[in-house]
Design an enzyme around this catalytic site. Structure first.
Site, short mmCIF file in Angstrom:
data_model
loop_
_atom_site.label_atom_id
_atom_site.label_comp_id
_atom_site.label_asym_id
_atom_site.label_seq_id
_atom_site.Cartn_x
_atom_site.Cartn_y
_atom_site.Cartn_z
CG HIS A 1 -1.86 -1.10 1.29
ND1 HIS A 1 -3.07 -1.10 0.64
CD2 HIS A 1 -1.75 -2.31 1.89
CE1 HIS A 1 -3.68 -2.24 0.85
NE2 HIS A 1 -2.91 -2.99 1.60
CE LYS A 2 1.94 2.24 4.59
NZ LYS A 2 2.34 1.36 5.65
#
Ligand SMILES: *Cc1c(COP(=O)(O)O)cnc(C)c1O
Length: 260
Positions: A151-152
């Site tokens: 998700h980063k």
């Protein structure tokens, strides 16, 4: 392996950190940071009530006690005054989160922590490449962590990076990443009290992907900042909606676009 070493060198060189130590997640990176600072059973660690859960729970892995301070509603990060109110004789460390990619007020937090010998961990999982008064976050306190989860901003499937400018803390972090067992005598360490580690190693495969991803970070950040600038101007005219403003002294990674 060579890909891991290349990635660690690339990360430390890009941001000017003295040491970058890859790990298999930001969560294990935060655990490594807590251990590297020597948190022991009964020590208190001041944390934020508003973040991803690991930012608050990691102290428990070394028997530390998380103590919640409150937020500054302007930046959603720990409020230095609230930190000061939670300090006791048992306070060992503070875990600051640069939430959503906005830097915490590091000068005021360090002004509270340093004279008392309290260590500062920066959870920069949402803030890779963010500048606080021109300095990259993660390397302003005693030790910092970044995430490479899916998700980063950039990812390697899973992964994390621990950074520090302190040689002793770096050495302890490297040992903790590898069961606390890696030739400690050769490193000149004789006291390994509380140096409990595990297998927190980043793999060669992940590091090979992370090396390519890192080349894209500046473009990804620039694109997000451009979109956020557009949104901020257009949402600001609506009653009841307050987009977060960023001082020209800092940058914002816009992991999320916070609106009040
Ligand atoms: C994502 C995140 C973490 C944990 O990262 P993992 O690499 O998934 O372990 C920790 N803190 C914050 C603020 C995060 O956003």
């Amino acid at each position: 392996g060579p890909e891991v070493r290349r990635f660690e060198d690339a990360w430390s060189n890009k941001f000017g950190f003295r040491h970058a130590i890859s790990v298999n997640s930001a969560t294990t990176g935060l655990m490594t940071a807590v251990g590297a600072l020597g948190v022991e059973p009964g020590d208190e660690v001041i944390v934020t009530p508003y973040s991803m859960s690991a930012s608050a729970t990691v102290a428990l892995f070394y028997g530390g006690i998380p103590v919640f301070a409150d937020l500054d509603p302007e930046n959603n990060c720990l409020d230095p005054k609230s930190i000061e109110e939670r300090i006791t004789s048992r306070t060992k460390a503070i875990i600051v989160v640069h939430l959503f990619g906005h830097p915490a007020d590091m000068d005021r937090i360090l002004a509270v922590a340093k004279p008392r010998g309290i260590k500062v961990i920066e959870d920069a999982a949402q803030a890779p490449g963010v500048l606080y008064k021109g300095r990259p976050v993660g390397g302003i306190g005693d030790i910092g962590c970044f995430s490479l989860n899916y998700h980063k901003h950039i990812h390697a499937g899973e992964g994390g990076i621990v950074v520090t400018n302190d040689d002793d803390i770096a050495l302890r972090a490297r040992l903790i990443r590898n069961h606390g067992e890696n030739a400690f005598e050769a490193y000149g360490i004789t006291d390994i009290g509380n140096l409990i580690g595990s297998n927190y190693r980043l793999t060669e495969l992940q590091a090979a992907i992370a090396n390519e991803q890192l080349k894209r970070l500046d473009d990804i950040l620039g694109h997000r900042q451009e979109l956020a600038g557009y949104m901020t101007e257009r949402l600001a005219v609506l009653d009841g909606i307050t987009p977060q403003r960023i001082s020209s002294l800092h940058t914002h990674a816009y992991y999320l676009f916070p609106v009040r």
